[in-house]
Design a protein around this motif. Structure first.
Motif, PDB file in Angstrom:
ATOM      1  N   ILE A 292      34.548 -10.851  -6.470  1.00  0.00           N
ATOM      2  CA  ILE A 292      34.085 -10.207  -5.232  1.00  0.00           C
ATOM      3  C   ILE A 292      34.744 -10.858  -4.016  1.00  0.00           C
ATOM      4  CG2 ILE A 292      32.073  -9.859  -3.754  1.00  0.00           C
ATOM      5  CD1 ILE A 292      32.281  -7.953  -6.157  1.00  0.00           C
ATOM      6  N   ARG A 293      34.837 -12.159  -4.000  1.00  0.00           N
ATOM      7  CA  ARG A 293      35.506 -12.830  -2.875  1.00  0.00           C
ATOM      8  C   ARG A 293      36.980 -12.438  -2.822  1.00  0.00           C
ATOM      9  NH1 ARG A 293      32.396 -17.254  -4.701  1.00  0.00           N
ATOM     10  NH2 ARG A 293      34.222 -18.089  -5.803  1.00  0.00           N
ATOM     11  N   GLN A 296      37.368  -8.826  -1.554  1.00  0.00           N
ATOM     12  CA  GLN A 296      37.141  -8.752  -0.115  1.00  0.00           C
ATOM     13  C   GLN A 296      38.357  -9.251   0.658  1.00  0.00           C
ATOM     14  OE1 GLN A 296      34.522  -7.374   1.493  1.00  0.00           O
ATOM     15  NE2 GLN A 296      35.643  -7.756   3.403  1.00  0.00           N
ATOM     16  N   GLU A 300      40.776  -7.186   3.325  1.00  0.00           N
ATOM     17  CA  GLU A 300      41.099  -7.640   4.682  1.00  0.00           C
ATOM     18  C   GLU A 300      42.611  -7.646   4.908  1.00  0.00           C
ATOM     19  OE1 GLU A 300      39.115 -11.377   4.805  1.00  0.00           O
ATOM     20  OE2 GLU A 300      37.109 -10.482   4.934  1.00  0.00           O
ATOM     21  N   ALA A 305      39.116  -3.309   5.218  1.00  0.00           N
ATOM     22  CA  ALA A 305      37.810  -3.946   5.049  1.00  0.00           C
ATOM     23  C   ALA A 305      36.704  -3.186   5.771  1.00  0.00           C
ATOM     24  CB  ALA A 305      37.862  -5.403   5.544  1.00  0.00           C
ATOM     25  N   CYS A 308      35.431  -0.590   3.207  1.00  0.00           N
ATOM     26  CA  CYS A 308      35.159  -1.065   1.841  1.00  0.00           C
ATOM     27  C   CYS A 308      33.979  -2.020   1.836  1.00  0.00           C
ATOM     28  CB  CYS A 308      36.383  -1.777   1.260  1.00  0.00           C
ATOM     29  SG  CYS A 308      37.762  -0.696   0.858  1.00  0.00           S
ATOM     30  N   ARG A 309      33.200  -1.974   0.769  1.00  0.00           N
ATOM     31  CA  ARG A 309      32.091  -2.909   0.597  1.00  0.00           C
ATOM     32  C   ARG A 309      32.153  -3.465  -0.830  1.00  0.00           C
ATOM     33  NH1 ARG A 309      32.403  -2.112   5.104  1.00  0.00           N
ATOM     34  NH2 ARG A 309      30.839  -1.393   6.628  1.00  0.00           N
ATOM     35  N   PHE A 310      32.095  -4.785  -0.938  1.00  0.00           N
ATOM     36  CA  PHE A 310      32.104  -5.438  -2.239  1.00  0.00           C
ATOM     37  C   PHE A 310      30.859  -6.309  -2.359  1.00  0.00           C
ATOM     38  CE2 PHE A 310      36.557  -4.555  -1.286  1.00  0.00           C
ATOM     39  CZ  PHE A 310      36.952  -3.911  -2.454  1.00  0.00           C
ATOM     40  N   ARG A 311      30.212  -6.226  -3.520  1.00  0.00           N
ATOM     41  CA  ARG A 311      28.967  -6.970  -3.704  1.00  0.00           C
ATOM     42  C   ARG A 311      28.831  -7.389  -5.167  1.00  0.00           C
ATOM     43  NH1 ARG A 311      23.585  -5.616  -4.825  1.00  0.00           N
ATOM     44  NH2 ARG A 311      23.998  -3.369  -4.788  1.00  0.00           N
TER      45      ARG A 311
END
Length: 402
Positions: A292-293, A296, A300, A305, A308-311
């Motif tokens: 996830i990191r 993300q 960027e 970014a 987009c959403r990462f979780r």
């Protein structure tokens, strides 16, 4: 034609777009939308009309292509001496520079010339005689294909494969290549307006490609190409201003597709989302914090970014994003060939199918896997598309609607 003449190019002004095996039709459709002329599916890829300027445009603009070869000459060669003599007649300096070394790759099939290394040596000798330096580690590649005694000479205008966009520095385990992700998105009916969810996103390839398509971003904006080191000014025509800015289709700047050869379907060139749209539309979930990191960070660097959403989330926690109409779930889960043990994966696929069936009514679903048994373990009504070669593994896109 005199016996020692190199002969005309079989079809003057031809580019060969190398495709991922199994995605030739998707690449042809993309090339047609982008306004290329003479689009024709052939074994291994797609032919389009054009020279170096069009090769530059293809490299920077096409998402599904693996690389772009510029076919510059073709002639009959029945033996090595004839190959050497005719290769020396080619106008190498019209295409190649005396300050940029090249290397030669040759392939021989069903021909009287059968020794590919000897064929490459003859071509290298012709290049050296023309004042073009030859080096084993050179980045610019001259490709000679001798098939049925016809030698076709092409220049690789790409360099590193086109799926390496240049802004994705974090790569997870067994990732889906960007060229495949774009093609699979289009095969799922993605047009830039739908939300996209990847429940096992890894480094984020699928949400990133979806976001770039929706924002109208040019895929080759963050990297260099071999055409920059060829003779002529096609490099300036094809990539001027692409780096480091985030360039869009139809922005009217040098290298833009507006006006002239870049015509075609305006929807390909027009962004669906604006910079002011800060809402998430493209979602990636994974149980691995590091993935996830990394995803993300990739978002960027790619300039997407904002949409987009990462979780971090397990499959059991997956839920439709709030505020989004039913869209597309597309994922490349483990399938035992490169990651995971097959017996243990049946439970994962079953859990994924159960969650999607329960919570994602109205969504389209696509699952990339080499194992039809795992796809069926989801319990979803899915039909296969493919096969498609994924780094030596034959995979299929299993797709359907919930």
């Amino acid at each position: 034609m005199a016996d020692d003449a190199p002969g005309p190019v079989t079809e003057p002004g031809v580019l060969f777009l190398v495709a991922v095996p199994g995605l030739e039709a998707a690449l042809a459709a993309e090339a047609a939308r982008a306004g290329f002329d003479g689009v024709r599916v052939v074994p291994g890829g797609v032919e389009v009309a054009g020279g170096l300027a069009e090769a530059a445009r293809a490299n920077t603009r096409l998402r599904c292509a693996v690389r772009v070869l510029w076919r510059v000459a073709a002639f009959r060669a029945m033996h090595l001496a004839q190959l050497d003599k005719r290769a020396r007649k080619l106008a190498w300096r019209d295409w190649l520079r005396d300050d940029v070394p090249v290397r030669v790759e040759a392939v021989c099939r069903k021909s009287k010339i059968y020794h590919h290394k000897a064929a490459a040596q003859r071509i290298a000798g012709a290049l050296a005689a023309a004042g073009v330096p030859v080096a084993a580690e050179a980045e610019v590649v001259v490709k000679a294909r001798i098939e049925d005694d016809l030698c076709t000479v092409s220049l690789d205008t790409t360099g590193e494969p086109l799926h390496r966009r240049g802004h994705k520095t974090f790569v997870g385990k067994a990732p889906l290549r960007e060229s495949m992700a774009a093609a699979f998105l289009w095969e799922m009916g993605f047009d830039g307006t739908q939300a996209v969810v990847d429940p096992m996103c890894g480094s984020g390839t699928i949400p990133l490609e979806a976001a770039e398509i929706a924002l109208g971003l040019v895929p080759g904006r963050s990297r260099g190409f071999a055409f920059d080191r060829l003779a002529g000014d096609a490099g300036r025509a094809g990539s001027a201003g692409l780096k480091p800015g985030l360039r869009r289709w139809g922005d009217g700047a040098p290298g833009s597709s507006e006006g002239g050869a870049g015509g075609g379907d305006g929807s390909l060139r027009r962004p669906y989302l604006g910079d002011e749209d800060a809402g998430g539309r493209y979602f990636g979930f994974d149980r691995d914090d590091g993935a996830i990191r990394g995803a993300q960070g990739n978002a960027e660097r790619a300039g997407v970014a904002g949409v987009c959403r990462f979780r971090r989330a397990a499959v059991s926690d997956l839920a439709p994003p709030e505020g989004c109409a039913p869209g597309i779930v597309l994922t490349n889960p483990p399938y035992g060939a490169r990651i995971g043990e097959r017996k243990l994966l049946f439970g994962l696929y079953g859990a994924l199918g159960g969650v999607l069936r329960e919570r994602f009514a109205g969504w389209s679903v696509g699952i990339v896997t080499s194992d039809g048994g795992l796809a069926k373990a989801t319990g979803l009504a899915l039909e296969p598309f493919g096969p498609v070669d994924h780094s030596g593994t034959k995979v299929q896109l299993w797709r359907g609607r919930i």
